[in-house]
Design an enzyme around this catalytic site. Sequence first.
Site, PDB file in Angstrom:
ATOM      1  N   ASP A 199      -5.829 -34.362  41.474  1.00 47.29           N
ATOM      2  CA  ASP A 199      -4.879 -34.196  40.381  1.00 47.29           C
ATOM      3  C   ASP A 199      -4.693 -35.482  39.586  1.00 47.29           C
ATOM      4  OD1 ASP A 199      -2.886 -32.506  39.011  1.00 47.29           O
ATOM      5  OD2 ASP A 199      -1.434 -33.931  39.815  1.00 47.29           O
ATOM      6  N   ARG A 200      -4.984 -36.629  40.189  1.00 44.63           N
ATOM      7  CA  ARG A 200      -4.824 -37.900  39.486  1.00 44.63           C
ATOM      8  C   ARG A 200      -5.895 -38.107  38.419  1.00 44.63           C
ATOM      9  NH1 ARG A 200       0.124 -40.065  39.473  1.00 44.63           N
ATOM     10  NH2 ARG A 200       1.026 -40.020  41.569  1.00 44.63           N
ATOM     11  N   LEU A 280       3.546 -30.617  35.863  1.00 43.94           N
ATOM     12  CA  LEU A 280       3.548 -30.858  34.418  1.00 43.94           C
ATOM     13  C   LEU A 280       2.509 -31.891  33.989  1.00 43.94           C
ATOM     14  CD1 LEU A 280       7.404 -30.931  33.783  1.00 43.94           C
ATOM     15  CD2 LEU A 280       5.803 -29.133  33.135  1.00 43.94           C
ATOM     16  N   ARG A 281       1.798 -32.462  34.959  1.00 42.39           N
ATOM     17  CA  ARG A 281       0.802 -33.461  34.577  1.00 42.39           C
ATOM     18  C   ARG A 281      -0.271 -32.842  33.680  1.00 42.39           C
ATOM     19  NH1 ARG A 281      -0.128 -35.683  39.211  1.00 42.39           N
ATOM     20  NH2 ARG A 281       1.119 -37.547  38.868  1.00 42.39           N
ATOM     21  N   ALA A 282      -0.614 -31.577  33.919  1.00 45.48           N
ATOM     22  CA  ALA A 282      -1.632 -30.918  33.098  1.00 45.48           C
ATOM     23  C   ALA A 282      -1.213 -30.866  31.637  1.00 45.48           C
ATOM     24  CB  ALA A 282      -1.890 -29.508  33.621  1.00 45.48           C
TER      25      ALA A 282
END
Length: 681
Positions: A199-200, A280-282
Amino acid sequence: MPQHYPFTAVVGAEPDQLDDMALALVLTTISPAIGGVLVRGEKGTAKSTLVRALAAVLPPIDVVKGDRFSSDPADPAPLSPDGPFGPDPEAETRPVRLVELPVGATEDRVLGSLDLEQALGSGVTRYEPGLLARAHRGVLYVDEVNLLHDHLVDLLLDAAAMGRSTVERDGVSVEHAARFVLIGTMNPEEGELRPQLLDRFGLAVEVAAPRDPQARAEVVRRRLAFDADPAGFAARFAEQDAALTARIRRAQELVAEVELDDATLVSIAELCAAFEVDGLRADIVTARTAAAHAAWHGRTTITRDDVRAAARLALPHRRRRNPFDETGLDESQLDDLLGPDEPPAGGPEDGPGDGGPDDGGPDGGGPEGGPGGAPESGSAASAPATPPTPPGGDAPEGSGQAQESTVGAGEPVRARLLQVDGVGAGVSGRRSRAITDDGRRIGARTPAGRSGSLHLVETVRAAAPHQHARGRADGGRVLLRPTDLRVAVREGRESNLVLLCVDASGSMAARRRMEQVKTAVLSLLLDAYQRRDKVGLVTFRGASASLDLPPTSSVDVAARRLEELPAGGRTPLAEGLATAADALRLEAIRDPLRRPLLVVVTDGRATSGPDALARAHRAADHVRATRVASVVVDCETGGFRLGLAAVLADRLGAQHLPLGEVSADSLTSVVRSAQVSGEVA
């Protein structure tokens, strides 16, 4: 002679026609806040070649002269241990660094540590920067990032989240900036990436070798030309590389002016919600990527094409729900969600439902081939109809494919922890106790052999008895010699080789039983994935056994092989154990430090060939003699039980674990190493 292959020679396309990998690399260098790129693909697809060529086309940067931490002269308060620098520090221009982080690097090499030469020679405590400091404002490249040790992954996660690195060790307390573009390449066949690190990565792309013979021939032609004359070959592409550098510089200057209006942000949020991505990173990454894509094309307004390109790169790897789910994005669904770029001409009656060539139609045809498509292979709907196997027995000898059946697994559960007894010395992981490079400090040793972090107290203690003989003056500094050096011994956890030996005979073929077996094995595979183990898969049925998956770090491949596994025929238990023993013997030669754990999934029956049960017991005695830690998962069900799996476990010196007890929320099961004694019959 140039160090790397020219970037545009690898890409082989115009700047507006870059493939996904090249485009992702360019966009993340235009806007480093995107968070880097993960490149997944088979071996031999020029992943590393293109990444190493990237640094040569990046615009140079200004740094404070003499600063080891690449501080920006325009930064009013740079976070550098070499500071402060004053209001107008002297600057110098240098190329962007591409720093490679080896998968076998130590924590000291990544974070930095005490400068031993200064400490031992001059008695001065001085911090020696590590790879994170060197990569600041540059590119940090990790080849085979999926094989990176867990403790190094944790360091990268911390630095990526905070934009700085903090070091508190060996009498050193240092904090410095560590903002870099993280690029990782990997071959999925060698294992998947931890979800936290996956995900990073802001963007992720899949690459594959071209199938067109002309394209493949051109790749070979260019490579041979480069090997024959690297300087001349690079000169052919120097103008194209320079033009690419200039375009990247213009985009870097323009990206801050790109407008992210409310309509665009809402559109991005709707996409992320529709594709059910986590967190919410996307949304943030997609917005930043769309802005970078607009700047790359010289615009300050974001269009539908910018959002589409950003979503294709930022969302697929965030859609995984568990480690065995396939990544990917349904591009027809993406187009439907985005809608047309501009309102259709001809008035309100001309809408998107007129049945054009891109219209999915009322049946909602997807990428698998349109309406009425066949169900996925391996599902219950696509399984061939087969005559039922008699309950509790094997299919008749030679019955062939008509007696085979294939059923899928249920949802995996959290498996019991199976450990190998004792203390190993294998690769860092999360299963069995071992002496590793991380973990709690339990002692000290000389640095011969494996590396480690300095144990300062033990180093001084080793030198203390020799101070008089070395001529130390009263009140003078401690006189040290290389023989005094001591490094810490740490106990942590290691990963193991989990070899699954699965009975796929007719006695297991009843739909309910095989579903339970596959669910249990899938749960063990999920546990192995989380503990960073290698896995292998042996199956036996009919008259033979086969090594369906040689030991590998790719648990995904094992899960796919398991899902496709048919059941039927007699039970060649002896052959299954012999095949498992051979696989363990060969793997011990290839990877001697990794301790194995044999998991035999069977009901204990042996029905193939003469004296089948006696041969199976002799094979079990042979496995026990190798002192391999093992467990037997007993699949026998029903009111009347023969107890053959328990007998097999006794012959193996293994733990006997009923199928229903594979799942345990809080239980820990320790597999004791087999003890060779006179009790072995």
